[in-house]
Design an enzyme around this catalytic site. Structure first.
Site, PDB file in Angstrom:
ATOM      1  N   CYS B 114      22.558 -44.568  53.552  1.00 49.90           N
ATOM      2  CA  CYS B 114      23.926 -44.053  53.589  1.00 49.90           C
ATOM      3  C   CYS B 114      24.346 -43.999  52.139  1.00 49.90           C
ATOM      4  O   CYS B 114      24.694 -45.020  51.558  1.00 49.90           O
ATOM      5  CB  CYS B 114      24.841 -44.952  54.414  1.00 49.90           C
ATOM      6  SG  CYS B 114      26.567 -44.402  54.327  1.00 49.90           S
ATOM      7  N   CYS B 117      28.189 -44.958  51.483  1.00 51.23           N
ATOM      8  CA  CYS B 117      28.786 -46.246  51.850  1.00 51.23           C
ATOM      9  C   CYS B 117      27.735 -47.150  52.451  1.00 51.23           C
ATOM     10  O   CYS B 117      26.850 -47.632  51.751  1.00 51.23           O
ATOM     11  CB  CYS B 117      29.948 -46.010  52.813  1.00 51.23           C
ATOM     12  SG  CYS B 117      30.733 -47.521  53.334  1.00 51.23           S
ATOM     13  N   SER B 118      27.789 -47.358  53.750  1.00 53.74           N
ATOM     14  CA  SER B 118      26.916 -48.337  54.377  1.00 53.74           C
ATOM     15  C   SER B 118      26.743 -48.066  55.853  1.00 53.74           C
ATOM     16  O   SER B 118      26.474 -48.982  56.616  1.00 53.74           O
ATOM     17  CB  SER B 118      27.538 -49.728  54.205  1.00 53.74           C
ATOM     18  OG  SER B 118      28.846 -49.702  54.743  1.00 53.74           O
ATOM     19  N   CYS B 119      26.945 -46.832  56.288  1.00 48.91           N
ATOM     20  CA  CYS B 119      26.880 -46.525  57.715  1.00 48.91           C
ATOM     21  C   CYS B 119      25.495 -46.891  58.249  1.00 48.91           C
ATOM     22  O   CYS B 119      24.477 -46.540  57.658  1.00 48.91           O
ATOM     23  CB  CYS B 119      27.194 -45.056  57.957  1.00 48.91           C
ATOM     24  SG  CYS B 119      28.872 -44.655  57.423  1.00 48.91           S
TER      25      CYS B 119
END
Lengths: 105, 210
Positions: B114, B117-119
């Site tokens: 991702c 971000c951090s999905c």
């Protein structure tokens, strides 16, 4: 064309990928749960939260951590929405730090 | 696979980090939490219940699904067509907006990042590992995946393509690794123990059978 977003780092060069794992701290688990509840209850939506992270100054973003950004974005969004008050949370944070204990809630 | 311990998956999250010094970040969260409770936005019980719900998300869930897919071609087809429904079949509640499963083949290895971000598919894998949320991984995975994989000790031959999938909040990915050779007689449970978190992100291959 606008400059690329602070968060848009895909394709940038960077050092080695950290291989060391790190367990989530208890407060981080609580924070994620509280964040999820804010979403479920419709107090915040994902895109608003993303905007608060995108607004972070580049140097702040560069030195921030994943959980640090989550907390910072959440707090700023809730202040913006009038759910919490900026001075109140600052004062309470100081109070908790000075007491040095977790027995507050 | 005795070192693959699932017991902790079911534990309620009750441990406080009392042995750690209180940091500014934690203090700020505790202040926020107390204000949200006082303001009637949420209760302490709701937070606890949500933590318990979140703890159900663990790599064991993705491993169960992939092991089932390895032994049951019909389930595999359903998982590839509709990952959330396939999760529900095994009693796994996936809260993600959309989940897509991508299958590794002899011609193509897949990995997930991702970049923004951090999905991450938390319902099936738990919280993302430190490397996944690191700026180094987010930056480099899309530009030099082979080199990144070598840092993980995974050497993908040049003849095999690598596809990198960039997740977002509306679409998250699960990689279905190839079933290792020599696992023909293994049970679903034994197979599940070969499927590691990192293999579902595409940063590792399944464990080779002993």
């Amino acid at each position: 064309m606008v400059d690329k977003l602070t968060t848009d780092i895909g394709g940038d060069s960077a050092g080695p990928v950290p291989q060391e794992d790190r367990d989530q701290l208890f407060w981080e688990k609580q924070m994620i749960a509280a964040f999820n509840l804010l979403q479920v209850k419709g107090v915040v939506v994902t895109d608003e939260f993303r905007r608060t992270v995108e607004e972070m100054p580049a140097d702040y973003y560069a030195n921030s951590t994943f959980y640090g950004r989550r907390l910072d974005g959440m707090v700023r969004l809730l202040i913006e929405k009038g759910v919490i008050d900026a001075d109140t949370i600052e004062a309470r944070t100081r109070e908790i730090l000075e007491s040095g204990t977790r027995d507050h809630v | 696979m005795s070192d693959h311990d699932h017991d902790h998956d079911d534990h309620a999250p009750t441990r406080e980090d009392d042995d750690l010094e209180l940091t500014e970040g934690e203090a700020r969260f505790l202040a926020l939490k107390s204000l949200l409770i006082e303001g009637g936005v949420m209760t302490a019980d709701e937070i606890r219940a949500r933590m318990e719900f979140n703890e159900r998300g663990s790599p064991h869930q993705a491993a169960r699904m992939i092991a089932r897919a390895w032994v049951d071609p019909d389930y595999k087809a359903r998982m590839l067509a509709d990952t959330k429904s396939a999760a529900a079949e095994l009693g796994i509640e996936a809260t993600e907006a959309a989940l897509v499963t991508i299958e590794n083949t002899p011609e193509r290895h897949n990995m997930v990042v991702c970049t923004l971000c951090s999905c991450y598919p938390r319902s099936l894998l738990g919280e993302p590992p430190a490397f996944y949320v690191s700026k180094a991984y987010r930056s480099r995975a899309v530009r030099e995946p082979r080199k990144v994989l070598r840092e993980f000790g995974v050497d993908i031959p040049d003849a095999v393509d690598i596809a990198v999938h960039d997740s977002n909040a509306d679409l998250r990915y699960v990689i279905m690794p190839m079933r290792p050779q020599g696992t023909e007689g293994m049970s679903e449970e034994e197979l599940a123990a070969l499927i590691t978190r990192d293999s579902v992100v595409g940063c590792a291959l399944p464990v080779e059978p002993a």
